[in-house]
Design an enzyme around this catalytic site. Structure first.
Site, PDB file in Angstrom:
ATOM      1  N   GLU A 217       0.887  -1.175   0.000  1.00 35.39           N
ATOM      2  CA  GLU A 217       0.000   0.000   0.000  1.00 35.39           C
ATOM      3  C   GLU A 217       0.917   1.215   0.000  1.00 35.39           C
ATOM      4  OE1 GLU A 217      -3.350   0.194  -0.012  1.00 35.39           O
ATOM      5  OE2 GLU A 217      -3.794  -1.939   0.090  1.00 35.39           O
ATOM      6  N   CYS A 251      -2.177   9.542   2.806  1.00 29.66           N
ATOM      7  CA  CYS A 251      -1.714   8.961   1.531  1.00 29.66           C
ATOM      8  C   CYS A 251      -2.644   9.282   0.380  1.00 29.66           C
ATOM      9  CB  CYS A 251      -1.563   7.455   1.671  1.00 29.66           C
ATOM     10  SG  CYS A 251      -3.070   6.641   2.196  1.00 29.66           S
TER      11      CYS A 251
HETATM   12  P1  NAD Z   1       8.235   4.707   5.011  1.00 24.71           P
HETATM   13  O1  NAD Z   1       8.224   3.883   3.784  1.00 24.71           O
HETATM   14  O2  NAD Z   1       9.379   5.612   5.263  1.00 24.71           O
HETATM   15  O3  NAD Z   1       8.144   3.765   6.312  1.00 24.71           O
HETATM   16  C1  NAD Z   1       7.197   2.728   6.451  1.00 24.71           C
HETATM   17  C2  NAD Z   1       7.781   1.637   7.347  1.00 24.71           C
HETATM   18  O4  NAD Z   1       8.954   1.114   6.748  1.00 24.71           O
HETATM   19  C3  NAD Z   1       8.146   2.100   8.748  1.00 24.71           C
HETATM   20  O5  NAD Z   1       7.657   1.149   9.675  1.00 24.71           O
HETATM   21  C4  NAD Z   1       9.665   2.142   8.729  1.00 24.71           C
HETATM   22  O6  NAD Z   1      10.239   1.741   9.954  1.00 24.71           O
HETATM   23  C5  NAD Z   1      10.054   1.148   7.647  1.00 24.71           C
HETATM   24  N1  NAD Z   1      11.246   1.552   6.902  1.00 24.71           N
HETATM   25  C6  NAD Z   1      11.630   2.832   6.566  1.00 24.71           C
HETATM   26  N2  NAD Z   1      12.771   2.814   5.853  1.00 24.71           N
HETATM   27  C7  NAD Z   1      13.145   1.510   5.737  1.00 24.71           C
HETATM   28  C8  NAD Z   1      14.248   0.851   5.107  1.00 24.71           C
HETATM   29  N3  NAD Z   1      15.196   1.516   4.472  1.00 24.71           N
HETATM   30  N4  NAD Z   1      14.289  -0.515   5.175  1.00 24.71           N
HETATM   31  C9  NAD Z   1      13.337  -1.207   5.811  1.00 24.71           C
HETATM   32  N5  NAD Z   1      12.288  -0.628   6.440  1.00 24.71           N
HETATM   33  C10 NAD Z   1      12.178   0.713   6.401  1.00 24.71           C
HETATM   34  O7  NAD Z   1       6.850   5.498   4.992  1.00 24.71           O
HETATM   35  P2  NAD Z   1       6.348   6.588   6.015  1.00 24.71           P
HETATM   36  O8  NAD Z   1       7.186   7.813   5.863  1.00 24.71           O
HETATM   37  O9  NAD Z   1       6.182   6.003   7.367  1.00 24.71           O
HETATM   38  O10 NAD Z   1       4.880   6.881   5.452  1.00 24.71           O
HETATM   39  C11 NAD Z   1       4.612   7.788   4.451  1.00 24.71           C
HETATM   40  C12 NAD Z   1       4.417   7.108   3.110  1.00 24.71           C
HETATM   41  O11 NAD Z   1       3.479   6.070   3.223  1.00 24.71           O
HETATM   42  C13 NAD Z   1       3.870   8.041   2.054  1.00 24.71           C
HETATM   43  O12 NAD Z   1       4.504   7.788   0.836  1.00 24.71           O
HETATM   44  C14 NAD Z   1       2.401   7.659   1.973  1.00 24.71           C
HETATM   45  O13 NAD Z   1       1.786   7.957   0.745  1.00 24.71           O
HETATM   46  C15 NAD Z   1       2.460   6.203   2.223  1.00 24.71           C
HETATM   47  N6  NAD Z   1       1.198   5.728   2.760  1.00 24.71           N
HETATM   48  C16 NAD Z   1       0.416   4.905   2.000  1.00 24.71           C
HETATM   49  C17 NAD Z   1      -0.810   4.499   2.492  1.00 24.71           C
HETATM   50  C18 NAD Z   1      -1.714   3.587   1.718  1.00 24.71           C
HETATM   51  O14 NAD Z   1      -2.659   3.089   2.309  1.00 24.71           O
HETATM   52  N7  NAD Z   1      -1.496   3.352   0.452  1.00 24.71           N
HETATM   53  C19 NAD Z   1      -1.211   4.891   3.765  1.00 24.71           C
HETATM   54  C20 NAD Z   1      -0.388   5.719   4.494  1.00 24.71           C
HETATM   55  C21 NAD Z   1       0.811   6.124   3.997  1.00 24.71           C
END
Ligand code: NAD
Length: 463
Positions: A217, A251
Protein backbone atom coordinates in the site's frame (compact mmCIF):
# COMPACT_ATOMS: atom_id res chain seq x y z
CA UNK A 1 11.79 8.33 24.18
CA UNK A 2 13.98 6.52 21.64
CA UNK A 3 12.72 3.20 20.36
CA UNK A 4 15.12 0.31 20.91
CA UNK A 5 16.04 -1.71 17.84
CA UNK A 6 15.54 -5.47 18.27
CA UNK A 7 18.41 -7.93 18.08
CA UNK A 8 18.54 -10.65 15.41
CA UNK A 9 17.87 -13.29 18.12
CA UNK A 10 14.76 -11.47 19.36
CA UNK A 11 13.40 -11.25 15.83
CA UNK A 12 14.13 -14.90 15.02
CA UNK A 13 12.63 -16.08 18.35
CA UNK A 14 9.46 -14.07 17.70
CA UNK A 15 8.98 -15.64 14.27
CA UNK A 16 9.70 -19.17 15.56
CA UNK A 17 7.21 -18.66 18.40
CA UNK A 18 4.49 -17.66 15.91
CA UNK A 19 5.38 -20.45 13.46
CA UNK A 20 4.90 -23.01 16.27
CA UNK A 21 1.65 -21.44 17.37
CA UNK A 22 0.32 -21.41 13.82
CA UNK A 23 1.34 -25.04 13.36
CA UNK A 24 -0.66 -25.98 16.47
CA UNK A 25 -3.83 -25.11 14.50
CA UNK A 26 -5.20 -22.86 17.26
CA UNK A 27 -5.66 -19.82 15.03
CA UNK A 28 -7.91 -21.63 12.56
CA UNK A 29 -11.29 -22.38 14.24
CA UNK A 30 -13.89 -19.78 13.34
CA UNK A 31 -14.78 -19.22 17.01
CA UNK A 32 -11.13 -18.49 17.90
CA UNK A 33 -10.92 -15.93 15.12
CA UNK A 34 -14.09 -14.23 16.30
CA UNK A 35 -12.86 -14.17 19.90
CA UNK A 36 -9.61 -12.52 18.78
CA UNK A 37 -11.51 -9.87 16.84
CA UNK A 38 -13.81 -9.15 19.77
CA UNK A 39 -10.78 -8.85 22.05
CA UNK A 40 -9.21 -6.47 19.55
CA UNK A 41 -12.32 -4.27 19.59
CA UNK A 42 -12.34 -4.16 23.37
CA UNK A 43 -8.64 -3.19 23.53
CA UNK A 44 -9.45 -0.21 21.31
CA UNK A 45 -12.64 0.71 23.15
CA UNK A 46 -11.29 0.41 26.66
CA UNK A 47 -8.07 2.27 25.97
CA UNK A 48 -9.46 5.00 23.78
CA UNK A 49 -8.17 7.84 25.95
CA UNK A 50 -4.59 6.49 26.05
CA UNK A 51 -4.59 6.07 22.29
CA UNK A 52 -6.01 9.55 21.70
CA UNK A 53 -3.38 11.04 24.00
CA UNK A 54 -0.54 9.31 22.15
CA UNK A 55 -1.91 10.51 18.79
CA UNK A 56 -2.13 14.03 20.14
CA UNK A 57 1.49 13.88 21.33
CA UNK A 58 2.79 12.49 18.05
CA UNK A 59 0.72 14.42 15.51
CA UNK A 60 -1.37 16.96 17.44
CA UNK A 61 -4.45 15.08 16.22
CA UNK A 62 -7.72 16.50 17.53
CA UNK A 63 -10.04 14.11 19.34
CA UNK A 64 -12.59 14.35 16.51
CA UNK A 65 -10.07 13.50 13.83
CA UNK A 66 -8.27 10.82 15.85
CA UNK A 67 -11.47 9.08 16.88
CA UNK A 68 -12.91 9.08 13.37
CA UNK A 69 -9.83 8.09 11.39
CA UNK A 70 -7.95 5.91 13.86
CA UNK A 71 -10.42 4.25 16.24
CA UNK A 72 -13.98 4.53 14.88
CA UNK A 73 -12.96 3.27 11.45
CA UNK A 74 -11.37 0.17 13.04
CA UNK A 75 -14.35 -0.59 15.28
CA UNK A 76 -16.59 -0.36 12.23
CA UNK A 77 -14.29 -2.67 10.26
CA UNK A 78 -14.28 -5.23 13.10
CA UNK A 79 -18.11 -5.18 13.37
CA UNK A 80 -18.42 -5.64 9.61
CA UNK A 81 -15.94 -8.53 9.67
CA UNK A 82 -17.71 -10.24 12.58
CA UNK A 83 -21.04 -9.91 10.75
CA UNK A 84 -19.73 -11.48 7.56
CA UNK A 85 -16.99 -13.88 8.60
CA UNK A 86 -19.29 -16.94 8.70
CA UNK A 87 -19.95 -16.59 4.99
CA UNK A 88 -16.39 -15.58 4.02
CA UNK A 89 -14.80 -18.70 5.54
CA UNK A 90 -17.15 -21.10 3.72
CA UNK A 91 -15.75 -22.98 0.74
CA UNK A 92 -17.03 -21.31 -2.43
CA UNK A 93 -18.61 -23.73 -4.89
CA UNK A 94 -17.79 -23.07 -8.55
CA UNK A 95 -19.55 -24.17 -11.77
CA UNK A 96 -18.77 -27.53 -13.35
CA UNK A 97 -17.30 -27.56 -16.85
CA UNK A 98 -18.86 -29.93 -19.45
CA UNK A 99 -15.57 -31.77 -19.53
CA UNK A 100 -15.88 -32.41 -15.77
CA UNK A 101 -19.48 -33.60 -15.47
CA UNK A 102 -20.04 -35.54 -12.25
CA UNK A 103 -17.43 -33.61 -10.28
CA UNK A 104 -17.73 -30.57 -8.00
CA UNK A 105 -15.24 -27.73 -7.66
CA UNK A 106 -14.55 -25.58 -4.60
CA UNK A 107 -12.34 -22.68 -3.60
CA UNK A 108 -11.39 -23.20 0.02
CA UNK A 109 -9.88 -20.22 1.85
CA UNK A 110 -6.98 -21.10 4.12
CA UNK A 111 -4.71 -18.79 6.16
CA UNK A 112 -1.21 -18.14 4.85
CA UNK A 113 0.36 -18.63 8.29
CA UNK A 114 2.64 -16.08 9.95
CA UNK A 115 2.23 -12.58 8.58
CA UNK A 116 4.31 -9.43 8.87
CA UNK A 117 2.50 -6.08 8.90
CA UNK A 118 4.66 -2.98 8.48
CA UNK A 119 2.99 0.35 9.25
CA UNK A 120 3.79 4.00 8.50
CA UNK A 121 3.45 6.98 10.87
CA UNK A 122 0.65 9.09 9.38
CA UNK A 123 -2.32 7.06 10.66
CA UNK A 124 -0.24 4.99 13.04
CA UNK A 125 -3.12 3.13 14.70
CA UNK A 126 -5.41 2.61 11.74
CA UNK A 127 -2.68 1.43 9.38
CA UNK A 128 -1.17 -1.01 11.88
CA UNK A 129 -4.47 -2.48 13.04
CA UNK A 130 -6.67 -2.48 9.92
CA UNK A 131 -4.53 -5.11 8.12
CA UNK A 132 -4.35 -7.02 11.42
CA UNK A 133 -8.15 -7.40 11.34
CA UNK A 134 -7.83 -9.19 7.99
CA UNK A 135 -4.91 -11.30 9.21
CA UNK A 136 -6.81 -12.53 12.29
CA UNK A 137 -10.11 -13.01 10.45
CA UNK A 138 -8.33 -15.22 7.94
CA UNK A 139 -6.68 -17.27 10.74
CA UNK A 140 -3.09 -15.99 10.61
CA UNK A 141 -0.72 -14.84 13.33
CA UNK A 142 0.94 -11.44 12.92
CA UNK A 143 4.01 -9.48 13.84
CA UNK A 144 3.15 -5.80 13.52
CA UNK A 145 5.97 -3.26 13.15
CA UNK A 146 4.71 0.26 13.90
CA UNK A 147 6.60 3.31 12.70
CA UNK A 148 9.42 4.66 14.86
CA UNK A 149 8.45 8.22 13.84
CA UNK A 150 5.34 8.17 16.05
CA UNK A 151 6.95 6.77 19.23
CA UNK A 152 4.10 7.55 21.68
CA UNK A 153 1.63 5.62 19.57
CA UNK A 154 4.08 2.79 18.95
CA UNK A 155 4.65 2.47 22.72
CA UNK A 156 0.99 2.61 23.64
CA UNK A 157 0.07 -0.05 21.08
CA UNK A 158 2.83 -2.38 22.20
CA UNK A 159 1.95 -2.00 25.90
CA UNK A 160 -1.78 -2.49 25.37
CA UNK A 161 -1.36 -5.59 23.25
CA UNK A 162 1.24 -7.15 25.50
CA UNK A 163 -1.26 -7.26 28.33
CA UNK A 164 -4.07 -8.76 26.27
CA UNK A 165 -2.67 -10.96 23.49
CA UNK A 166 0.06 -13.60 23.60
CA UNK A 167 3.02 -12.77 21.41
CA UNK A 168 2.58 -16.13 19.72
CA UNK A 169 -0.55 -14.69 18.10
CA UNK A 170 0.06 -10.92 17.86
CA UNK A 171 3.38 -9.28 18.56
CA UNK A 172 3.52 -5.48 18.24
CA UNK A 173 7.26 -5.29 17.69
CA UNK A 174 8.54 -1.78 18.25
CA UNK A 175 11.62 -0.83 16.29
CA UNK A 176 12.98 1.24 13.46
CA UNK A 177 14.61 0.58 10.12
CA UNK A 178 17.16 -1.93 11.53
CA UNK A 179 14.44 -4.02 13.15
CA UNK A 180 12.48 -3.91 9.93
CA UNK A 181 15.48 -5.08 7.94
CA UNK A 182 15.90 -8.03 10.32
CA UNK A 183 12.21 -8.83 9.99
CA UNK A 184 12.41 -8.73 6.20
CA UNK A 185 15.08 -11.42 6.40
CA UNK A 186 12.68 -13.94 8.03
CA UNK A 187 10.56 -16.70 6.46
CA UNK A 188 7.17 -15.01 6.78
CA UNK A 189 4.21 -16.46 4.90
CA UNK A 190 2.79 -13.04 3.97
CA UNK A 191 4.02 -9.45 4.09
CA UNK A 192 1.63 -6.50 4.19
CA UNK A 193 3.43 -3.18 3.82
CA UNK A 194 2.08 0.36 4.00
CA UNK A 195 4.53 3.16 3.32
CA UNK A 196 6.56 4.96 0.71
CA UNK A 197 7.39 3.82 -2.82
CA UNK A 198 11.19 3.52 -2.21
CA UNK A 199 10.73 1.35 0.90
CA UNK A 200 8.03 -0.63 -0.92
CA UNK A 201 10.70 -1.62 -3.44
CA UNK A 202 13.02 -2.75 -0.60
CA UNK A 203 10.20 -4.85 0.86
CA UNK A 204 9.38 -6.46 -2.47
CA UNK A 205 13.02 -7.24 -3.16
CA UNK A 206 13.40 -8.92 0.24
CA UNK A 207 10.13 -10.85 -0.25
CA UNK A 208 11.23 -12.03 -3.69
CA UNK A 209 14.18 -13.91 -2.21
CA UNK A 210 11.78 -16.33 -0.51
CA UNK A 211 8.86 -15.80 -2.91
CA UNK A 212 6.75 -14.40 -0.08
CA UNK A 213 3.47 -12.91 -1.36
CA UNK A 214 3.05 -9.20 -0.63
CA UNK A 215 0.53 -6.44 -0.47
CA UNK A 216 2.09 -3.02 -1.00
CA UNK A 217 0.00 0.00 0.00
CA UNK A 218 2.11 2.89 -1.30
CA UNK A 219 1.71 6.56 -2.05
CA UNK A 220 2.29 9.11 -4.76
CA UNK A 221 0.68 12.23 -6.17
CA UNK A 222 -3.12 12.07 -6.28
CA UNK A 223 -4.71 14.63 -8.62
CA UNK A 224 -7.91 16.50 -7.90
CA UNK A 225 -9.83 17.86 -10.88
CA UNK A 226 -12.44 20.62 -10.58
CA UNK A 227 -14.39 20.88 -13.81
CA UNK A 228 -16.19 24.00 -15.02
CA UNK A 229 -19.65 22.72 -14.06
CA UNK A 230 -18.75 21.62 -10.51
CA UNK A 231 -20.66 22.87 -7.49
CA UNK A 232 -17.73 25.03 -6.42
CA UNK A 233 -18.77 25.80 -2.88
CA UNK A 234 -19.38 22.14 -2.02
CA UNK A 235 -16.28 21.04 -3.95
CA UNK A 236 -14.07 23.52 -2.08
CA UNK A 237 -15.38 22.27 1.26
CA UNK A 238 -14.88 18.61 0.44
CA UNK A 239 -11.45 19.24 -1.06
CA UNK A 240 -10.28 21.33 1.92
CA UNK A 241 -11.48 18.55 4.22
CA UNK A 242 -9.49 15.91 2.31
CA UNK A 243 -6.39 18.02 1.81
CA UNK A 244 -6.09 19.34 5.36
CA UNK A 245 -7.05 16.31 7.48
CA UNK A 246 -3.94 15.39 9.48
CA UNK A 247 -2.30 18.52 8.02
CA UNK A 248 -2.18 16.93 4.60
CA UNK A 249 -0.25 13.87 5.81
CA UNK A 250 -2.71 11.42 4.25
CA UNK A 251 -1.71 8.96 1.53
CA UNK A 252 -4.92 9.64 -0.40
CA UNK A 253 -5.03 13.40 0.21
CA UNK A 254 -5.52 15.39 -2.99
CA UNK A 255 -1.89 16.21 -3.82
CA UNK A 256 -2.36 18.83 -6.52
CA UNK A 257 -5.30 20.59 -8.14
CA UNK A 258 -6.42 20.99 -11.71
CA UNK A 259 -9.11 23.69 -11.88
CA UNK A 260 -10.92 24.70 -15.06
CA UNK A 261 -9.80 28.22 -15.97
CA UNK A 262 -13.36 29.58 -15.84
CA UNK A 263 -13.78 28.36 -12.24
CA UNK A 264 -10.39 29.43 -10.88
CA UNK A 265 -11.21 32.74 -9.13
CA UNK A 266 -14.44 31.52 -7.57
CA UNK A 267 -12.84 28.23 -6.47
CA UNK A 268 -9.97 30.02 -4.67
CA UNK A 269 -12.49 32.19 -2.82
CA UNK A 270 -14.59 29.18 -1.83
CA UNK A 271 -11.52 27.22 -0.73
CA UNK A 272 -10.39 30.11 1.51
CA UNK A 273 -13.89 30.27 2.98
CA UNK A 274 -13.87 26.54 3.74
CA UNK A 275 -10.45 26.76 5.42
CA UNK A 276 -11.64 29.61 7.63
CA UNK A 277 -14.83 27.77 8.46
CA UNK A 278 -12.89 24.66 9.56
CA UNK A 279 -9.87 26.21 11.28
CA UNK A 280 -10.70 29.91 11.87
CA UNK A 281 -8.76 32.95 10.64
CA UNK A 282 -5.58 31.61 12.24
CA UNK A 283 -5.36 27.87 11.57
CA UNK A 284 -2.06 27.52 13.44
CA UNK A 285 -3.93 28.43 16.63
CA UNK A 286 -6.78 25.99 16.01
CA UNK A 287 -7.00 22.88 18.17
CA UNK A 288 -8.41 21.12 15.09
CA UNK A 289 -5.26 21.59 13.03
CA UNK A 290 -2.43 19.05 13.16
CA UNK A 291 1.34 19.36 13.05
CA UNK A 292 4.02 17.96 10.77
CA UNK A 293 5.46 14.73 12.13
CA UNK A 294 9.10 15.83 12.47
CA UNK A 295 11.62 18.52 11.56
CA UNK A 296 12.87 16.71 8.47
CA UNK A 297 9.42 16.59 6.90
CA UNK A 298 8.65 20.13 8.14
CA UNK A 299 11.76 21.54 6.40
CA UNK A 300 11.02 19.54 3.26
CA UNK A 301 7.53 21.06 3.14
CA UNK A 302 8.78 24.58 3.85
CA UNK A 303 11.14 24.32 0.89
CA UNK A 304 8.13 23.76 -1.41
CA UNK A 305 7.01 27.31 -0.62
CA UNK A 306 9.80 28.47 -2.96
CA UNK A 307 8.44 26.41 -5.84
CA UNK A 308 5.79 28.92 -6.88
CA UNK A 309 3.72 32.01 -6.18
CA UNK A 310 1.77 31.74 -2.93
CA UNK A 311 -1.91 32.43 -3.60
CA UNK A 312 -2.84 32.30 0.06
CA UNK A 313 -1.42 31.00 3.33
CA UNK A 314 2.33 30.39 3.30
CA UNK A 315 2.90 31.02 7.04
CA UNK A 316 4.55 28.54 9.42
CA UNK A 317 5.71 28.04 12.99
CA UNK A 318 9.14 26.50 13.58
CA UNK A 319 8.33 25.68 17.21
CA UNK A 320 5.08 23.81 16.69
CA UNK A 321 6.17 22.37 13.28
CA UNK A 322 3.00 23.67 11.64
CA UNK A 323 2.44 25.09 8.18
CA UNK A 324 -0.66 27.09 7.23
CA UNK A 325 -3.07 25.72 4.66
CA UNK A 326 -1.35 27.07 1.57
CA UNK A 327 -2.26 27.29 -2.09
CA UNK A 328 0.47 28.01 -4.62
CA UNK A 329 0.79 28.42 -8.35
CA UNK A 330 3.87 26.33 -9.21
CA UNK A 331 6.63 27.93 -11.33
CA UNK A 332 6.53 24.94 -13.68
CA UNK A 333 5.64 21.25 -13.64
CA UNK A 334 9.16 20.07 -12.85
CA UNK A 335 9.69 21.85 -9.50
CA UNK A 336 9.80 19.45 -6.50
CA UNK A 337 6.27 20.37 -5.33
CA UNK A 338 5.04 19.05 -8.71
CA UNK A 339 7.24 15.94 -8.86
CA UNK A 340 7.48 14.69 -5.24
CA UNK A 341 4.62 13.44 -3.07
CA UNK A 342 3.76 16.52 -0.96
CA UNK A 343 2.27 14.91 2.16
CA UNK A 344 1.47 18.25 3.78
CA UNK A 345 -0.92 21.22 3.66
CA UNK A 346 0.58 22.81 0.54
CA UNK A 347 -1.64 22.74 -2.50
CA UNK A 348 -0.27 23.52 -5.96
CA UNK A 349 -2.95 24.63 -8.39
CA UNK A 350 -2.84 24.25 -12.17
CA UNK A 351 -5.53 25.49 -14.53
CA UNK A 352 -6.79 23.91 -17.74
CA UNK A 353 -9.00 24.74 -20.69
CA UNK A 354 -9.60 21.27 -22.13
CA UNK A 355 -9.98 18.00 -20.25
CA UNK A 356 -7.54 16.42 -22.74
CA UNK A 357 -4.72 18.47 -21.12
CA UNK A 358 -5.52 17.01 -17.71
CA UNK A 359 -5.72 13.47 -19.04
CA UNK A 360 -2.42 13.79 -20.87
CA UNK A 361 -0.72 15.18 -17.75
CA UNK A 362 -2.03 12.50 -15.39
CA UNK A 363 -1.26 9.71 -17.86
CA UNK A 364 2.33 10.93 -18.21
CA UNK A 365 2.97 10.46 -14.47
CA UNK A 366 3.08 7.27 -12.32
CA UNK A 367 -0.39 5.84 -11.75
CA UNK A 368 -1.83 7.65 -8.70
CA UNK A 369 -3.23 6.04 -5.56
CA UNK A 370 -6.33 8.26 -5.72
CA UNK A 371 -8.03 10.60 -8.15
CA UNK A 372 -10.83 13.03 -7.38
CA UNK A 373 -13.13 14.58 -9.93
CA UNK A 374 -15.71 17.30 -9.27
CA UNK A 375 -18.31 17.55 -12.02
CA UNK A 376 -22.03 17.21 -12.67
CA UNK A 377 -21.42 15.97 -16.19
CA UNK A 378 -21.82 12.21 -16.73
CA UNK A 379 -19.75 12.23 -19.92
CA UNK A 380 -16.82 13.89 -18.15
CA UNK A 381 -17.15 11.38 -15.32
CA UNK A 382 -17.14 8.48 -17.78
CA UNK A 383 -14.21 9.90 -19.70
CA UNK A 384 -12.01 10.19 -16.60
CA UNK A 385 -13.02 6.96 -14.85
CA UNK A 386 -12.68 4.90 -18.04
CA UNK A 387 -9.56 6.42 -19.54
CA UNK A 388 -7.24 7.10 -16.61
CA UNK A 389 -5.68 4.42 -14.42
CA UNK A 390 -5.52 5.00 -10.65
CA UNK A 391 -6.02 3.01 -7.42
CA UNK A 392 -9.46 4.42 -6.58
CA UNK A 393 -11.14 7.67 -5.76
CA UNK A 394 -14.34 9.69 -5.65
CA UNK A 395 -16.60 11.70 -7.89
CA UNK A 396 -17.64 14.88 -6.06
CA UNK A 397 -15.88 13.98 -2.81
CA UNK A 398 -12.45 13.19 -1.34
CA UNK A 399 -11.17 10.40 0.95
CA UNK A 400 -14.58 8.78 1.48
CA UNK A 401 -13.90 5.76 -0.74
CA UNK A 402 -11.42 4.54 1.90
CA UNK A 403 -14.03 4.52 4.64
CA UNK A 404 -16.50 1.95 3.31
CA UNK A 405 -15.91 -1.77 3.81
CA UNK A 406 -17.70 -2.43 0.52
CA UNK A 407 -14.94 -0.90 -1.64
CA UNK A 408 -11.54 -2.65 -1.71
CA UNK A 409 -8.77 -0.09 -1.18
CA UNK A 410 -5.36 -0.15 -2.86
CA UNK A 411 -3.11 1.24 -5.55
CA UNK A 412 -2.00 0.29 -9.03
CA UNK A 413 1.41 0.56 -10.68
CA UNK A 414 3.71 2.65 -8.48
CA UNK A 415 0.94 3.36 -5.98
CA UNK A 416 0.74 -0.27 -4.89
CA UNK A 417 -0.10 -3.92 -5.35
CA UNK A 418 -3.20 -5.60 -3.89
CA UNK A 419 -6.03 -4.20 -1.83
CA UNK A 420 -7.83 -4.58 1.49
CA UNK A 421 -10.83 -3.52 3.65
CA UNK A 422 -13.98 -5.56 4.21
CA UNK A 423 -13.98 -8.94 2.47
CA UNK A 424 -10.91 -7.89 0.54
CA UNK A 425 -8.88 -7.87 3.81
CA UNK A 426 -10.00 -11.44 4.44
CA UNK A 427 -9.15 -12.58 0.92
CA UNK A 428 -5.79 -10.76 0.97
CA UNK A 429 -4.70 -12.81 3.97
CA UNK A 430 -6.16 -16.07 2.60
CA UNK A 431 -4.94 -18.49 0.00
CA UNK A 432 -7.86 -19.89 -1.99
CA UNK A 433 -7.16 -23.56 -2.51
CA UNK A 434 -8.85 -24.94 -5.64
CA UNK A 435 -10.16 -28.46 -5.05
CA UNK A 436 -12.03 -30.75 -7.43
CA UNK A 437 -14.09 -33.60 -5.94
CA UNK A 438 -14.63 -36.37 -8.49
CA UNK A 439 -17.59 -38.74 -8.55
CA UNK A 440 -17.04 -42.50 -8.25
CA UNK A 441 -20.45 -43.31 -9.75
CA UNK A 442 -19.09 -43.38 -13.29
CA UNK A 443 -15.79 -42.90 -15.06
CA UNK A 444 -15.25 -41.51 -18.57
CA UNK A 445 -12.84 -43.83 -20.28
CA UNK A 446 -12.15 -41.55 -23.26
CA UNK A 447 -9.47 -39.66 -21.35
CA UNK A 448 -7.32 -42.79 -20.91
CA UNK A 449 -4.64 -43.85 -23.37
CA UNK A 450 -5.80 -46.34 -26.00
CA UNK A 451 -9.53 -45.80 -25.38
CA UNK A 452 -11.70 -46.42 -28.44
CA UNK A 453 -12.66 -43.13 -30.17
CA UNK A 454 -11.01 -41.26 -27.25
CA UNK A 455 -9.24 -38.65 -29.34
CA UNK A 456 -12.37 -38.04 -31.42
CA UNK A 457 -14.45 -37.28 -28.31
CA UNK A 458 -11.70 -35.16 -26.82
CA UNK A 459 -11.48 -33.13 -30.02
CA UNK A 460 -15.21 -32.47 -29.82
CA UNK A 461 -15.07 -31.45 -26.16
CA UNK A 462 -11.91 -29.38 -26.19
CA UNK A 463 -12.30 -26.67 -28.81
P1 NAD B 1 8.24 4.71 5.01
O1 NAD B 1 8.22 3.88 3.78
O2 NAD B 1 9.38 5.61 5.26
O3 NAD B 1 8.14 3.77 6.31
C1 NAD B 1 7.20 2.73 6.45
C2 NAD B 1 7.78 1.64 7.35
O4 NAD B 1 8.95 1.11 6.75
C3 NAD B 1 8.15 2.10 8.75
O5 NAD B 1 7.66 1.15 9.68
C4 NAD B 1 9.66 2.14 8.73
O6 NAD B 1 10.24 1.74 9.95
C5 NAD B 1 10.05 1.15 7.65
N1 NAD B 1 11.25 1.55 6.90
C6 NAD B 1 11.63 2.83 6.57
N2 NAD B 1 12.77 2.81 5.85
C7 NAD B 1 13.14 1.51 5.74
C8 NAD B 1 14.25 0.85 5.11
N3 NAD B 1 15.20 1.52 4.47
N4 NAD B 1 14.29 -0.51 5.18
C9 NAD B 1 13.34 -1.21 5.81
N5 NAD B 1 12.29 -0.63 6.44
C10 NAD B 1 12.18 0.71 6.40
O7 NAD B 1 6.85 5.50 4.99
P2 NAD B 1 6.35 6.59 6.02
O8 NAD B 1 7.19 7.81 5.86
O9 NAD B 1 6.18 6.00 7.37
O10 NAD B 1 4.88 6.88 5.45
C11 NAD B 1 4.61 7.79 4.45
C12 NAD B 1 4.42 7.11 3.11
O11 NAD B 1 3.48 6.07 3.22
C13 NAD B 1 3.87 8.04 2.05
O12 NAD B 1 4.50 7.79 0.84
C14 NAD B 1 2.40 7.66 1.97
O13 NAD B 1 1.79 7.96 0.74
C15 NAD B 1 2.46 6.20 2.22
N6 NAD B 1 1.20 5.73 2.76
C16 NAD B 1 0.42 4.90 2.00
C17 NAD B 1 -0.81 4.50 2.49
C18 NAD B 1 -1.71 3.59 1.72
O14 NAD B 1 -2.66 3.09 2.31
N7 NAD B 1 -1.50 3.35 0.45
C19 NAD B 1 -1.21 4.89 3.77
C20 NAD B 1 -0.39 5.72 4.49
C21 NAD B 1 0.81 6.12 4.00
Amino acid sequence: MPIREKSREEVIDAVVLQKNHYASGKTRPLEARKENLKKLASVLRENESNILKALHNDLNKSEREAYTTEIGILLEEISFTLKNLDSWVKPKKVKTAVTHIGSKGYRIPEPYGVSLIIAPWNYPVQLAISPLIGALAAGNTAIVKPSELTPHTSRVLSELFEGIFDKELIYIMEGGIETNQLLLDQPFDYIFFTGSVPVGKIVMEAASKRLIPVTLELGGKSPCIVHEDADLSLAAKRIAFGKLANSGQTCIAPDYLFVHRSAETKFIEEFKKAVHEFYGEEPLKSDQYGKIVNERHYNRLKSYLNDGEVIFGGGFNDQSLQIQPTMIRPNNNEVPVMTEEIFGPIFPMLTYDRLEEVKAFVASRPKPLALYLFTENDDVEKDITQNLSYGGGCINDTLMHIATPHLPFGGVGESGIGSYHGESSFSTFSHYKSVLKQTNLFDFSFKYPNSKNGLKILRRLLR
